[in-house]
Structures are given as C-alpha cells and as structure tokens.
Design an enzyme around this catalytic site. Structure first.
Site, PDB file in Angstrom:
ATOM      1  N   TYR A 109       0.840  -1.197   0.000  1.00 34.65           N
ATOM      2  CA  TYR A 109       0.000   0.000   0.000  1.00 34.65           C
ATOM      3  C   TYR A 109       0.872   1.243   0.000  1.00 34.65           C
ATOM      4  CZ  TYR A 109       0.870   0.503   5.070  1.00 34.65           C
ATOM      5  OH  TYR A 109       1.467   0.663   6.297  1.00 34.65           O
ATOM      6  N   CYS A 110       0.286   2.345  -0.486  1.00 36.56           N
ATOM      7  CA  CYS A 110       0.959   3.644  -0.500  1.00 36.56           C
ATOM      8  C   CYS A 110      -0.131   4.703  -0.490  1.00 36.56           C
ATOM      9  CB  CYS A 110       1.873   3.775  -1.709  1.00 36.56           C
ATOM     10  SG  CYS A 110       1.034   3.529  -3.293  1.00 36.56           S
ATOM     11  N   THR A 111       0.233   5.945  -0.650  1.00 38.18           N
ATOM     12  CA  THR A 111      -0.743   7.023  -0.482  1.00 38.18           C
ATOM     13  C   THR A 111      -1.897   6.925  -1.471  1.00 38.18           C
ATOM     14  OG1 THR A 111       1.044   8.456   0.286  1.00 38.18           O
ATOM     15  CG2 THR A 111      -1.040   9.520  -0.310  1.00 38.18           C
ATOM     16  N   VAL A 131      -4.127   4.264   0.177  1.00 36.76           N
ATOM     17  CA  VAL A 131      -4.738   4.568   1.466  1.00 36.76           C
ATOM     18  C   VAL A 131      -5.873   5.581   1.290  1.00 36.76           C
ATOM     19  CG1 VAL A 131      -4.315   5.439   3.791  1.00 36.76           C
ATOM     20  CG2 VAL A 131      -2.545   4.123   2.625  1.00 36.76           C
TER      21      VAL A 131
END
Length: 277
Positions: free
Chosen positions: A162-164, A191
């Site tokens: 996951y990342c922004t 996210v």
C-alpha cells in the site's frame, strides 16, 4: 509542454511527474478549474481511465507549479524493470479494492502481511495495523531493502502493498514479484481510497501524510494519534518543517511545544543552533 500550459491557464498549482510509464501528480485550485483540468486531461490518448482522487484543500496547498519529466514514474532506480502497455502495468500485483482487502484478511487471517510502500517517516503518524515498514528514507532504498534478505521469510505469504494513492505500489508490486515474492497484492487507489471507504473503522490507524501544505489528512474525528512529539514525547500526529531552509527534514511536535519553543529544529540541525553558557 501541454500540461504546464493547461495548468497555468486554469490557475492551478501542484506537482506533476510525467514519464514513459504514465503521469502522476496532485494539483490544487478552484473547484471549477480542477473539473476543467480533469475533463481536458482525460481527452488525451491514454489518460481517459486515470484514477482521480478528490480531497478538500486549505487554500494555497502548493506554493508553485512543478512539472517534471523523468525516466521513471516513481524513482526506484530501476526504470527498465517496469513495462506498461495499453492495459497498464505488466506483471504487477493483484488489485484489491477496500472491501476485497477485508475479504482477503477474513479468508487468510494473520498470514496476510501489509507492506508499507512509502518512506518510513510517513508511517510514524499512520499505517495499517501490524504493517511492515521498510527502513527507507528515499524511494531507491526499497531495492536495497528487498534484496537484503530480511524479508525472504515473507516470499510465500500473501502480501498487500500500500501507499498514499496507489501509484508507488503499481511499481513496487512488480519489483517484489521480480525478486521472488509469490503472492503480491496492491491496494487499489491506495490509502486514500481505503480511507474514503472505511474512515477510521477499518484496519488503518492514524493520519495520512500528504506532500503539500496540509502535511496530513484525517479520515474522521476519530483518527488515532500514533506519533509522539520529538521534544516532550507527548502524543501528536502533526509534522512541521524544520526552520533551517536548506533542511528537508520534518519533525513531529505537539501544539504546546510549538508555542513554547523558540523555533522548530530537527535533531540533525539542533546541535548546530545550540548555545553554551
């Protein structure tokens, strides 16, 4: 460059990266200008299906407009490993929408590993519960981390990257699969999309770090405080820029210390600005 011309004509500021792999960025401005930008950009061949994400700004979220052309859409330092065709990234992880993330956890339980694809300092104020946070200060550090052997025990585990906003994981999932991680997923929309769906009632804890003047966003008033003030160690999720203009370090401080301290200095700059009596 047509993106610069478009943004300037609409009075938009922000950061945009363009590479042979695609386009990634964040822009801010008046709502009608943003809508026009989205409509016109979607008319460009290959950009029709961009995953757009919206959030409220605070006004003047970006100081300027910066558009960069780079070899990589995300600078991991291995541009030849990423292949993109008309359907998107080739050989990446399986995309999971927020509810599908929960379904995977319900099916496989504690075997599911959340793997943070952001720089490590971002996780100090928010991350997925029990997530692995690699020791990274810059994006190329991920290659060193993945090849270090410290995560080899996860190669047969279900891993959710996951990342922004989901772009880093488009690349990271490919890099992990290329290095022998067998069951790799990626959080579709990052996210941001997860937080829009579950607020603070899911598997995410804390605030989301963002790269503009807001510095962080919360998904609800119930966001947990994971961070601690680097001066008094009290609870805080608020980053501040170091006052030294040449320093790019951000420091977590509580409201009380911000009011009481003579200035905001990171641990690296503090010794150079101390005075003995």
């Amino acid at each position: 460059m047509w993106q610069r011309t478009l943004c300037e004509s609409l009075g938009l500021k922000g950061r945009i990266i363009i590479s042979k792999h695609g386009i990634n960025g964040t822009v801010g401005g008046e709502l009608e200008a943003i809508k026009s930008y989205r409509r016109i950009t979607r008319e460009y061949p290959g950009f029709h299906n961009i995953d757009w994400k919206w959030s409220d700004g605070i006004g003047e979220d970006f100081p300027r407009l910066a558009i960069r052309v780079r070899d990589e859409i995300v600078t991991f330092g291995v541009p030849d490993e990423l292949i993109v065709d008309e359907n998107g990234v080739v050989g990446g992880g399986v995309h999971l929408k927020p509810h599908q993330v929960h379904a995977l956890v319900a099916e496989k339980g504690d075997d599911v590993v959340f793997f943070d694809g952001r720089n490590a300092f971002e996780a100090r104020i928010g991350k997925f519960r029990n997530a692995i946070v690699p020791d990274t200060r810059t994006t190329p550090d991920f290659i060193t981390e993945l090849e270090s052997g410290k995560y080899d025990h996860l190669k047969d585990k279900p891993i959710v990257t996951y990342c922004t906003g989901g772009i880093r994981c488009e690349v990271l999932s490919v890099l992990m699969k290329n290095r022998g991680f067998n069951e790799v997923y990626q959080m579709d929309g990052g996210v941001v999309r997860y937080g829009e769906t579950f607020k603070d009632d899911g598997l995410w804890d804390g605030s989301l770090y963002v790269f503009d003047r807001r510095i962080k966003v919360d998904f609800s008033k119930d966001a947990k405080i994971l961070g601690s003030c680097q001066h008094c160690e009290g609870p805080s999720n608020q980053f501040y820029n170091c006052d030294v203009t040449t320093c790019r370090v951000r420091i977590i401080l509580c409201d009380t210390c911000v009011e009481e301290l003579p200035g905001i200095l990171c641990p690296e700059c503090l010794p150079a600005h101390s005075t003995d009596f």
